[in-house]
Write a protein that holds these residues in place. Structure first.
Motif, PDB file in Angstrom:
ATOM      1  N   ASP A  36       0.795  -1.226   0.000  1.00 32.61           N
ATOM      2  CA  ASP A  36       0.000   0.000   0.000  1.00 32.61           C
ATOM      3  C   ASP A  36       0.830   1.280   0.000  1.00 32.61           C
ATOM      4  OD1 ASP A  36      -2.277  -1.542  -0.018  1.00 32.61           O
ATOM      5  OD2 ASP A  36      -2.509  -1.511   2.160  1.00 32.61           O
ATOM      6  N   HIS A  37       2.119   1.155  -0.222  1.00 34.50           N
ATOM      7  CA  HIS A  37       2.969   2.343  -0.313  1.00 34.50           C
ATOM      8  C   HIS A  37       2.691   3.053  -1.638  1.00 34.50           C
ATOM      9  CE1 HIS A  37       6.583   4.820  -0.743  1.00 34.50           C
ATOM     10  NE2 HIS A  37       6.669   4.737   0.573  1.00 34.50           N
ATOM     11  N   ARG A  38       2.778   4.356  -1.633  1.00 32.88           N
ATOM     12  CA  ARG A  38       2.452   5.127  -2.850  1.00 32.88           C
ATOM     13  C   ARG A  38       3.316   4.758  -4.044  1.00 32.88           C
ATOM     14  NH1 ARG A  38       2.823  11.142  -1.929  1.00 32.88           N
ATOM     15  NH2 ARG A  38       2.930  11.144  -4.165  1.00 32.88           N
ATOM     16  N   GLY A  70      -5.429  -0.277  -3.249  1.00 28.28           N
ATOM     17  CA  GLY A  70      -4.304   0.103  -2.395  1.00 28.28           C
ATOM     18  C   GLY A  70      -4.362   1.570  -2.007  1.00 28.28           C
ATOM     19  N   ARG A  73      -6.987   2.110   0.630  1.00 25.66           N
ATOM     20  CA  ARG A  73      -6.530   1.665   1.960  1.00 25.66           C
ATOM     21  C   ARG A  73      -5.533   2.653   2.555  1.00 25.66           C
ATOM     22  NH1 ARG A  73      -6.505  -3.296  -0.681  1.00 25.66           N
ATOM     23  NH2 ARG A  73      -4.259  -3.138  -1.068  1.00 25.66           N
ATOM     24  N   GLN A  74      -4.683   3.210   1.704  1.00 23.23           N
ATOM     25  CA  GLN A  74      -3.626   4.087   2.204  1.00 23.23           C
ATOM     26  C   GLN A  74      -4.149   5.461   2.599  1.00 23.23           C
ATOM     27  OE1 GLN A  74      -0.818   5.912  -0.473  1.00 23.23           O
ATOM     28  NE2 GLN A  74       0.853   5.553   0.959  1.00 23.23           N
ATOM     29  N   VAL A  75      -4.928   6.070   1.730  1.00 25.10           N
ATOM     30  CA  VAL A  75      -5.277   7.475   1.953  1.00 25.10           C
ATOM     31  C   VAL A  75      -6.766   7.772   1.928  1.00 25.10           C
ATOM     32  CG1 VAL A  75      -3.068   8.346   1.127  1.00 25.10           C
ATOM     33  CG2 VAL A  75      -4.933   8.031  -0.485  1.00 25.10           C
ATOM     34  N   THR A  82      -6.043   8.410  -4.788  1.00 24.26           N
ATOM     35  CA  THR A  82      -7.149   7.522  -5.106  1.00 24.26           C
ATOM     36  C   THR A  82      -7.824   7.962  -6.398  1.00 24.26           C
ATOM     37  OG1 THR A  82      -7.492   7.080  -2.766  1.00 24.26           O
ATOM     38  CG2 THR A  82      -9.313   6.542  -4.247  1.00 24.26           C
TER      39      THR A  82
END
Length: 87
Positions: A36-38, A70, A73-75, A82
């Motif tokens: 999930d890292h950018r 991803g 989930r991350q942001v 997104t």
């Protein structure tokens, strides 16, 4: 660096070689940074684009959906990352 090399090959029209480098870049980013890292998400978007350009739209869509999931989930669903992943 591999993502940049993939982009160069893509821009030169050698998308198959670009895809090889993009796959390797994604695997390394996922292992080092997590799913999930950018940067990992950006590599999924690159894989999506290359698959689509190579005529594999179904595969491209799968990678695009994974990038979107991803990013959510991350942001969260309202963030710029997104929105970018959603296309």
């Amino acid at each position: 660096m591999l993502g940049t090399i993939a982009t160069v090959y893509q821009d030169l029209g050698d998308r198959a070689t670009g895809l090889e480098h993009a796959r390797e870049a994604h695997a390394l980013r996922r292992a080092a940074l997590g799913p999930d890292h950018r940067e990992t998400i950006a590599s999924l978007l690159q894989l999506s684009a290359l698959h689509t350009l190579l005529g594999a739209a179904d595969s491209g869509a799968v990678y695009g959906r994974r990038a979107l999931e991803g990013a959510e989930r991350q942001v969260g669903s309202r963030a710029l990352l997104t929105a970018r992943a959603a296309g």
